[in-house]
Design an enzyme around this catalytic site. Structure first.
Site, short mmCIF file in Angstrom:
data_model
loop_
_atom_site.label_atom_id
_atom_site.label_comp_id
_atom_site.label_asym_id
_atom_site.label_seq_id
_atom_site.Cartn_x
_atom_site.Cartn_y
_atom_site.Cartn_z
N ARG A 133 1.20 -5.66 -5.03
CA ARG A 133 1.19 -6.59 -3.90
C ARG A 133 1.65 -8.00 -4.24
O ARG A 133 1.39 -8.94 -3.48
CB ARG A 133 -0.22 -6.63 -3.28
CG ARG A 133 -0.62 -5.35 -2.55
CD ARG A 133 -1.80 -5.57 -1.64
NE ARG A 133 -2.22 -4.35 -0.97
CZ ARG A 133 -1.67 -3.87 0.15
NH1 ARG A 133 -0.66 -4.50 0.70
NH2 ARG A 133 -2.12 -2.76 0.69
N ASP A 171 5.59 -7.91 5.77
CA ASP A 171 5.67 -9.07 4.88
C ASP A 171 6.72 -8.85 3.78
O ASP A 171 7.50 -9.75 3.46
CB ASP A 171 4.32 -9.35 4.21
CG ASP A 171 3.37 -10.04 5.18
OD1 ASP A 171 3.85 -10.60 6.18
OD2 ASP A 171 2.14 -9.98 4.95
N TYR A 226 -25.71 15.03 14.86
CA TYR A 226 -25.27 13.75 14.31
C TYR A 226 -24.22 13.07 15.18
O TYR A 226 -23.36 13.75 15.76
CB TYR A 226 -24.60 13.93 12.94
CG TYR A 226 -25.53 14.34 11.82
CD1 TYR A 226 -26.68 13.60 11.55
CD2 TYR A 226 -25.23 15.43 11.03
CE1 TYR A 226 -27.52 13.97 10.52
CE2 TYR A 226 -26.06 15.81 9.99
CZ TYR A 226 -27.21 15.08 9.73
OH TYR A 226 -28.03 15.44 8.70
N GLY A 254 -5.46 9.55 2.81
CA GLY A 254 -4.22 9.94 3.49
C GLY A 254 -2.98 9.24 2.98
O GLY A 254 -1.87 9.62 3.32
N GLY A 302 0.82 -1.22 0.00
CA GLY A 302 0.00 0.00 0.00
C GLY A 302 0.85 1.26 0.00
O GLY A 302 1.94 1.29 0.56
N GLY A 339 -5.97 0.61 8.68
CA GLY A 339 -5.10 -0.12 9.58
C GLY A 339 -5.64 -1.53 9.57
O GLY A 339 -6.53 -1.84 10.37
N ASP A 372 0.08 1.96 8.38
CA ASP A 372 -0.53 1.26 9.53
C ASP A 372 0.31 1.38 10.80
O ASP A 372 -0.20 1.16 11.90
CB ASP A 372 -0.74 -0.23 9.21
CG ASP A 372 -1.81 -0.44 8.15
OD1 ASP A 372 -2.33 0.57 7.63
OD2 ASP A 372 -2.11 -1.60 7.84
N LYS A 385 8.10 0.68 5.55
CA LYS A 385 6.98 1.49 5.07
C LYS A 385 5.65 0.92 5.52
O LYS A 385 5.48 -0.29 5.50
CB LYS A 385 7.04 1.52 3.53
CG LYS A 385 5.83 2.07 2.87
CD LYS A 385 5.16 1.10 1.89
CE LYS A 385 4.43 -0.04 2.56
NZ LYS A 385 3.56 -0.82 1.68
N THR A 386 4.74 1.66 5.94
CA THR A 386 3.30 1.37 6.01
C THR A 386 2.62 2.44 6.87
O THR A 386 3.09 2.76 7.96
CB THR A 386 2.93 -0.03 6.55
OG1 THR A 386 1.50 -0.10 6.66
CG2 THR A 386 3.51 -0.37 7.91
#
Ligand code: FBP
Length: 547
Positions: free
Chosen positions: A141, A172, A239, A422, A77, A247, A201, A198-199
């Site tokens: 991926r 991974d 609301y 983002g 990602g 994530g 998450d 990198k990520t």
């Protein structure tokens, strides 16, 4: 390419580098390393790359090095700052020898296997400095796992005279980078492999890797938008906003955003799992807060939900596992069941406990659990609209509380999912500097002949001058885990630690944030201005470092 004024100004930004990387460097070796667990098994699997020392770069004497050709891959990602890793790598290898060349493999690891590449010239690199996205070469991926893929990749590396490959990816991809490094070392192919963390998450971190790049920018973008929603919410006061945040496993993004915006509710998957909470208990927790706020006349609020939540609710996890299994074996029969009868059919086939959970789910979510499967036959949890699932179930719970005279308010919900918004944002100064340093460090690891290392830049809550650049053997981060029914060496995923300072800080405040409206509106990322506005790391990192 037409550019905005900000893009033009941003292109000229010179990322900050640690002091040690500003001139010639020398590598200082630290102690030999061990894997975090399962040392014997991992040592056996990585005879050539296990136990290597930690590396730290310090100011050194200039040496002349032969030119080298380097390959780079973006894997998985998108995360803000990827282009700066590549520009740091480019500038690093050019600083060592101006004739060095950088090749990018197109659309992720698949580009290496399919021999799909381009040379990244200075002109191309300059177009992408300090920009978000991975579009310079694209990402993908494809998993680099088999020796056939490794050998196919070697063919093109040999043809292009590439002696080092940098893989920019998550846990991974870096695990696979390590397996590749070991394979090339064992075969004596003369190709080094270096990883970069990198990520968005934020779940690739440990003692030596403070954070994965992109987490900082992505959280700041989401927090800006959640802040805007909170202003809207506090203005109209009608609301409840249910906001799901990316994530796929860990809840770091939701937690960081909660620390930034002080929402009324934030669910942390790791806590739900630890407390063995049922879906009903999660719903009840939210409903109680809605009812309490309603009693104070506040029929509005915000709820942050981590994307991976469903898989952390033990009962849902069991249900999904049985559904995966059942549908894998009975797909044909299921396809003949009329849509209107599918729910009943599934209920009749599941074990009583799972049937009960399934029957309690709103129609739409129940359908998503049976329809949207990935090529491996698994439910794609990211497609499950957890924000709708929770708000519908909260509405039902509130209705029954109303009937019992325990709630007397109005409940109207809005739903949001923030993820893709983002992932390709222009990197914050933190990510721009951090990524450039990671790329530059990777070039120094290559120059030092290292393989099987991850580029590491630490002490990043201090000014960039004081950052510590070096390398960490990837095997040091590994343990053995069961994957697809087999024990495999993998980098340990970093989930939210319930005994860590970020979670504890949140837990100490959440009851207050639930009842009084104490929203923070962080506003947009600032690139130019005072350092306390522009160069702040995440709250997660500051708290983890006791700052
Ligand atoms: P990486 O782990 O590869 O960095 O990707 C993380 C992520 O952004 C998750 O937050 C999200 O669940 C997933 O990617 C979405 O994947 P895709 O881009 O394939 O839709």
């Amino acid at each position: 390419m037409t550019k905005s004024a900000l893009q033009i100004a941003r292109a000229a930004y010179q990322p900050k580098l640690p002091k040690a990387l500003k001139g010639a460097v020398k590598a200082v070796e630290g102690a030999a390393t061990q894997s975090v667990a399962d040392q014997e098994e991992i040592k056996k699997l990585f005879p050539n790359t296990y136990g290597m020392p930690l590396i730290k770069f310090e100011t050194g004497e200039a040496v002349s090095l032969p030119s080298i050709n380097v390959g780079v891959i973006l894997s998985g990602g998108q995360a803000p700052g990827g282009h700066n890793v590549i520009s740091g790598l480019f500038d690093g290898i050019k600083s060592l020898n101006a004739d060095s060349k950088l090749y990018g493999f197109i659309l992720g690891p698949g580009g290496l296997v399919d021999h799909n590449y381009m040379e990244l010239t200075g002109e191309i690199i300059d177009e992408y400095r300090n920009t978000g996205g991975f579009d310079i070469i694209g990402s993908g991926r494809t998993k680099l796992e088999t020796t056939e893929q490794f050998d196919k990749g070697y063919e093109i590396l040999k043809e292009l005279g590439i002696s080092a490959l940098v893989i920019i990816g998550g846990d991974d991809s870096n695990t696979n980078a390590c397996v590749l490094a070991e394979y090339y070392a064992a075969k004596q192919y003369g190709v080094q492999v270096i990883g970069c963390p990198k990520t968005i998450d934020g779940d690739l971190k440990n003692e030596m890797i403070e954070t994965s790049f992109g987490f900082d920018t992505a959280c700041k973008v989401y927090s800006e938008v959640i802040g805007n929603i909170q202003r809207d919410c506090n203005s109209a006061r009608k609301y409840w906003h249910f906001i799901k945040l990316m994530g796929r496993s860990a809840s770091h993004i939701a937690l960081e955003c909660a620390l930034q915006v002080q929402p009324n509710v934030c669910i942390i998957s790791e806590e739900v799992e630890e407390k063995d909470m049922s879906l009903d208990e999660v719903v009840n927790y939210i409903a109680q807060i809605v009812a309490k706020r309603a009693a104070d006349g506040n029929n509005f609020g915000t709820v942050l939900i981590p994307e991976g939540l469903v898989e952390f609710i033990p009962a849902m996890k069991r249900l999904i596992a049985e559904l995966n299994d059942f549908l894998a074996h009975n797909a044909e029969e299921f396809s003949h069941i009329k849509k209107s009868h599918q729910r009943e059919y599934i209920i009749s086939k599941l074990s009583p406990a799972n049937a009960e959970v399934y029957a309690s789910l709103p129609e739409g979510v129940a359908r998503q659990l049976t329809l949207d499967r990935d090529p491996h036959g698994n439910v794609q949890v990211s497609l499950i609209e957890t924000e709708k699932l929770l708000s519908e179930m909260v509405a039902t719970k509130l209705a029954s509380m109303k009937a019992e005279g325990k709630y007397d308010g109005k409940f109207a919900a809005q739903h949001h999912f923030f993820g893709y918004e983002g992932r390709c944002a222009a990197p914050s100064n933190y990510d721009a500097d951090y990524c450039y340093s990671l790329g530059y460090t990777a070039s120094m690891l290559i120059a030092d002949g290292k393989t099987g290392y991850m580029s590491s830049v630490r002490n990043t809550t201090a000014p960039a001058e004081e950052w510590i650049a070096g390398g960490v053997p990837i095997t040091m981060m590994m343990n053995m885990e069961r994957r697809h029914g087999e024990m495999k060496p993998v980098i340990q995923k970093a989930l939210v630690r319930l005994d860590g300072a970020p979670f504890k800080t949140f837990a100490a405040k959440r009851d207050q944030w639930a009842s009084i409206t104490d929203y923070v509106y962080p506003g947009p990322i600032q690139y130019f201005g005072p350092t306390e506005v522009c160069d702040q790391p995440t709250k997660t990192l500051l708290l983890e470092q006791g700052k």
